[in-house]
Design a protein around this motif. Structure first.
Motif, PDB file in Angstrom:
ATOM      1  N   SER A   1       4.265 -10.016  -6.746  1.00  0.00           N
ATOM      2  CA  SER A   1       2.921 -10.144  -7.323  1.00  0.00           C
ATOM      3  C   SER A   1       1.903  -9.367  -6.501  1.00  0.00           C
ATOM      4  O   SER A   1       1.037  -8.670  -7.058  1.00  0.00           O
ATOM      5  CB  SER A   1       2.509 -11.617  -7.400  1.00  0.00           C
ATOM      6  N   VAL A   2       1.994  -9.476  -5.190  1.00  0.00           N
ATOM      7  CA  VAL A   2       1.087  -8.737  -4.309  1.00  0.00           C
ATOM      8  C   VAL A   2       1.284  -7.232  -4.500  1.00  0.00           C
ATOM      9  O   VAL A   2       0.307  -6.477  -4.620  1.00  0.00           O
ATOM     10  CB  VAL A   2       1.298  -9.141  -2.828  1.00  0.00           C
ATOM     11  N   ILE A   3       2.526  -6.790  -4.555  1.00  0.00           N
ATOM     12  CA  ILE A   3       2.818  -5.369  -4.759  1.00  0.00           C
ATOM     13  C   ILE A   3       2.220  -4.892  -6.084  1.00  0.00           C
ATOM     14  O   ILE A   3       1.585  -3.841  -6.153  1.00  0.00           O
ATOM     15  CB  ILE A   3       4.345  -5.108  -4.711  1.00  0.00           C
ATOM     16  N   GLY A   4       2.400  -5.676  -7.139  1.00  0.00           N
ATOM     17  CA  GLY A   4       1.873  -5.308  -8.451  1.00  0.00           C
ATOM     18  C   GLY A   4       0.358  -5.252  -8.482  1.00  0.00           C
ATOM     19  O   GLY A   4      -0.237  -4.310  -9.020  1.00  0.00           O
ATOM     20  N   VAL A   5      -0.309  -6.248  -7.902  1.00  0.00           N
ATOM     21  CA  VAL A   5      -1.776  -6.298  -7.916  1.00  0.00           C
ATOM     22  C   VAL A   5      -2.367  -5.156  -7.087  1.00  0.00           C
ATOM     23  O   VAL A   5      -3.322  -4.491  -7.514  1.00  0.00           O
ATOM     24  CB  VAL A   5      -2.279  -7.671  -7.415  1.00  0.00           C
ATOM     25  N   ILE A   6      -1.805  -4.906  -5.923  1.00  0.00           N
ATOM     26  CA  ILE A   6      -2.318  -3.811  -5.081  1.00  0.00           C
ATOM     27  C   ILE A   6      -2.122  -2.467  -5.781  1.00  0.00           C
ATOM     28  O   ILE A   6      -3.020  -1.623  -5.787  1.00  0.00           O
ATOM     29  CB  ILE A   6      -1.673  -3.851  -3.682  1.00  0.00           C
TER      30      ILE A   6
ATOM     31  N   SER B   1      -4.179   2.222  -8.376  1.00  0.00           N
ATOM     32  CA  SER B   1      -4.022   3.166  -9.481  1.00  0.00           C
ATOM     33  C   SER B   1      -5.328   3.373 -10.235  1.00  0.00           C
ATOM     34  O   SER B   1      -5.674   4.493 -10.606  1.00  0.00           O
ATOM     35  CB  SER B   1      -2.934   2.683 -10.460  1.00  0.00           C
ATOM     36  N   MET B   2      -6.071   2.292 -10.455  1.00  0.00           N
ATOM     37  CA  MET B   2      -7.361   2.424 -11.124  1.00  0.00           C
ATOM     38  C   MET B   2      -8.323   3.240 -10.272  1.00  0.00           C
ATOM     39  O   MET B   2      -9.061   4.089 -10.788  1.00  0.00           O
ATOM     40  CB  MET B   2      -7.932   1.052 -11.451  1.00  0.00           C
TER      41      MET B   2
ATOM     42  N   MET C   1       7.534   6.730 -18.625  1.00  0.00           N
ATOM     43  CA  MET C   1       8.317   7.603 -17.748  1.00  0.00           C
ATOM     44  C   MET C   1       7.664   7.750 -16.370  1.00  0.00           C
ATOM     45  O   MET C   1       8.353   7.730 -15.346  1.00  0.00           O
ATOM     46  CB  MET C   1       8.510   8.980 -18.399  1.00  0.00           C
ATOM     47  N   MET C   2       6.345   7.870 -16.341  1.00  0.00           N
ATOM     48  CA  MET C   2       5.665   7.993 -15.048  1.00  0.00           C
ATOM     49  C   MET C   2       5.735   6.691 -14.251  1.00  0.00           C
ATOM     50  O   MET C   2       5.946   6.716 -13.041  1.00  0.00           O
ATOM     51  CB  MET C   2       4.214   8.426 -15.245  1.00  0.00           C
ATOM     52  N   ALA C   3       5.564   5.569 -14.926  1.00  0.00           N
ATOM     53  CA  ALA C   3       5.652   4.279 -14.236  1.00  0.00           C
ATOM     54  C   ALA C   3       7.061   4.050 -13.699  1.00  0.00           C
ATOM     55  O   ALA C   3       7.234   3.570 -12.575  1.00  0.00           O
ATOM     56  CB  ALA C   3       5.240   3.151 -15.178  1.00  0.00           C
ATOM     57  N   LEU C   4       8.056   4.420 -14.475  1.00  0.00           N
ATOM     58  CA  LEU C   4       9.446   4.277 -14.027  1.00  0.00           C
ATOM     59  C   LEU C   4       9.727   5.200 -12.843  1.00  0.00           C
ATOM     60  O   LEU C   4      10.289   4.774 -11.830  1.00  0.00           O
ATOM     61  CB  LEU C   4      10.397   4.576 -15.183  1.00  0.00           C
ATOM     62  N   ALA C   5       9.307   6.441 -12.952  1.00  0.00           N
ATOM     63  CA  ALA C   5       9.565   7.419 -11.883  1.00  0.00           C
ATOM     64  C   ALA C   5       8.889   7.022 -10.575  1.00  0.00           C
ATOM     65  O   ALA C   5       9.462   7.214  -9.496  1.00  0.00           O
ATOM     66  CB  ALA C   5       9.094   8.800 -12.315  1.00  0.00           C
ATOM     67  N   THR C   6       7.685   6.470 -10.657  1.00  0.00           N
ATOM     68  CA  THR C   6       6.969   6.129  -9.429  1.00  0.00           C
ATOM     69  C   THR C   6       7.416   4.795  -8.839  1.00  0.00           C
ATOM     70  O   THR C   6       7.002   4.452  -7.736  1.00  0.00           O
ATOM     71  CB  THR C   6       5.445   6.082  -9.663  1.00  0.00           C
ATOM     72  N   SER C   7       8.254   4.056  -9.554  1.00  0.00           N
ATOM     73  CA  SER C   7       8.645   2.735  -9.052  1.00  0.00           C
ATOM     74  C   SER C   7      10.104   2.650  -8.617  1.00  0.00           C
ATOM     75  O   SER C   7      10.576   1.565  -8.267  1.00  0.00           O
ATOM     76  CB  SER C   7       8.358   1.669 -10.109  1.00  0.00           C
ATOM     77  N   ILE C   8      10.818   3.746  -8.606  1.00  0.00           N
ATOM     78  CA  ILE C   8      12.226   3.712  -8.173  1.00  0.00           C
ATOM     79  C   ILE C   8      12.334   3.252  -6.722  1.00  0.00           C
ATOM     80  O   ILE C   8      13.226   2.479  -6.371  1.00  0.00           O
ATOM     81  CB  ILE C   8      12.883   5.098  -8.358  1.00  0.00           C
ATOM     82  N   ASP C   9      11.417   3.690  -5.866  1.00  0.00           N
ATOM     83  CA  ASP C   9      11.453   3.254  -4.475  1.00  0.00           C
ATOM     84  C   ASP C   9      11.219   1.752  -4.357  1.00  0.00           C
ATOM     85  O   ASP C   9      11.748   1.102  -3.454  1.00  0.00           O
ATOM     86  CB  ASP C   9      10.456   4.035  -3.620  1.00  0.00           C
TER      87      ASP C   9
ATOM     88  N   ILE D   1       0.840  -1.202   0.000  1.00  0.00           N
ATOM     89  CA  ILE D   1       0.000   0.000   0.000  1.00  0.00           C
ATOM     90  C   ILE D   1       0.876   1.253   0.000  1.00  0.00           C
ATOM     91  O   ILE D   1       0.624   2.205  -0.741  1.00  0.00           O
ATOM     92  CB  ILE D   1      -0.980  -0.022   1.190  1.00  0.00           C
ATOM     93  N   GLY D   2       1.917   1.239   0.812  1.00  0.00           N
ATOM     94  CA  GLY D   2       2.834   2.376   0.849  1.00  0.00           C
ATOM     95  C   GLY D   2       3.518   2.619  -0.489  1.00  0.00           C
ATOM     96  O   GLY D   2       3.635   3.767  -0.941  1.00  0.00           O
ATOM     97  N   LEU D   3       3.952   1.554  -1.142  1.00  0.00           N
ATOM     98  CA  LEU D   3       4.610   1.699  -2.441  1.00  0.00           C
ATOM     99  C   LEU D   3       3.644   2.210  -3.506  1.00  0.00           C
ATOM    100  O   LEU D   3       4.050   2.896  -4.444  1.00  0.00           O
ATOM    101  CB  LEU D   3       5.196   0.360  -2.901  1.00  0.00           C
ATOM    102  N   ALA D   4       2.376   1.890  -3.368  1.00  0.00           N
ATOM    103  CA  ALA D   4       1.387   2.287  -4.376  1.00  0.00           C
ATOM    104  C   ALA D   4       0.962   3.743  -4.254  1.00  0.00           C
ATOM    105  O   ALA D   4       0.319   4.271  -5.165  1.00  0.00           O
ATOM    106  CB  ALA D   4       0.159   1.380  -4.272  1.00  0.00           C
ATOM    107  N   MET D   5       1.322   4.409  -3.174  1.00  0.00           N
ATOM    108  CA  MET D   5       0.820   5.766  -2.946  1.00  0.00           C
ATOM    109  C   MET D   5       1.304   6.778  -3.980  1.00  0.00           C
ATOM    110  O   MET D   5       0.556   7.679  -4.360  1.00  0.00           O
ATOM    111  CB  MET D   5       1.171   6.248  -1.541  1.00  0.00           C
ATOM    112  N   ASP D   6       2.538   6.678  -4.455  1.00  0.00           N
ATOM    113  CA  ASP D   6       2.986   7.631  -5.469  1.00  0.00           C
ATOM    114  C   ASP D   6       2.270   7.385  -6.792  1.00  0.00           C
ATOM    115  O   ASP D   6       1.884   8.325  -7.482  1.00  0.00           O
ATOM    116  CB  ASP D   6       4.503   7.641  -5.626  1.00  0.00           C
TER     117      ASP D   6
END
Length: 182
Positions: free
Chosen positions: A164-169, A174-175, A127-135, A32-37
């Motif tokens: 997988s859990v990180i990706g699905v959450i 995001s949706m 670019m947005m997906a890359l920037a938000t996933s550096i963490d 959940i924390g990683l998905a916030m950006d």
């Protein structure tokens, strides 16, 4: 602690590291924390677009979810290869990265505002997906030091489950972000 069988005396640091594990609850909070950006960017995408179709919902979810899931896997694989080197330089790398991010934030705050582009094209989303996933890349590196233990299987299987859990959450959040913004 002294191990009678081998005669080896472990240090207090080794004892603490041996007891640190990531379970399902910690993994869900981390996800959940990683998905916030990605959530914040998705809200902005929704705000900047007049009419959102199912395609745009899915595009945001897939791009952000895929990158948030892949980056920790890449980080874990890199961390596994370079674990001893990473342990030595990790604090300095974190310092440099956070300094660069902080400097960039200050620069952007002082610069004139840019026009918002609600585009969902390949380059923009990449670019947005890359920037938000550096963490998430850094999180993958920490999976080497703090193992994920959800199932009684090998370490790599647990990491695959975690990413997988990180990706699905992130996909779901995001949706929802696009919907909230629109």
């Amino acid at each position: 602690m002294y191990n009678e069988g081998s005669g080896y005396q472990s240090t207090w640091k080794e004892e603490i590291q041996r007891d640190i594990r990531m379970g399902l609850f910690e993994l869900l909070l981390l996800s959940i924390g990683l998905a916030m950006d990605a959530f914040a960017v998705s809200i902005c995408k929704g705000l900047a677009t007049l009419k959102i179709s199912k395609r745009e919902y899915l595009l945001c979810g897939i791009w952000f979810g895929l990158f948030q899931g892949l980056m920790p896997l890449i980080g874990y694989l890199a961390g596994s290869l370079f674990a001893s080197l990473i342990n030595m330089i990790a604090p300095w790398v974190a310092f440099v990265l956070l300094s660069l991010i902080g400097g960039n934030m200050i620069k952007e705050a002082l610069s004139p505002d840019e026009a918002a582009d609600p585009g969902f094209d390949f380059k923009t989303m990449f670019m947005m997906a890359l920037a938000t996933s550096i963490d998430a890349l850094a999180v993958g590196i920490t999976f080497v030091a703090v193992p994920v233990e959800i199932f009684d299987t090998g370490r790599f299987a647990n990491v695959l489950f975690a990413v997988s859990v990180i990706g699905v959450i992130t996909f779901i959040i995001s949706m929802v972000g696009v919907r909230i913004g629109n």
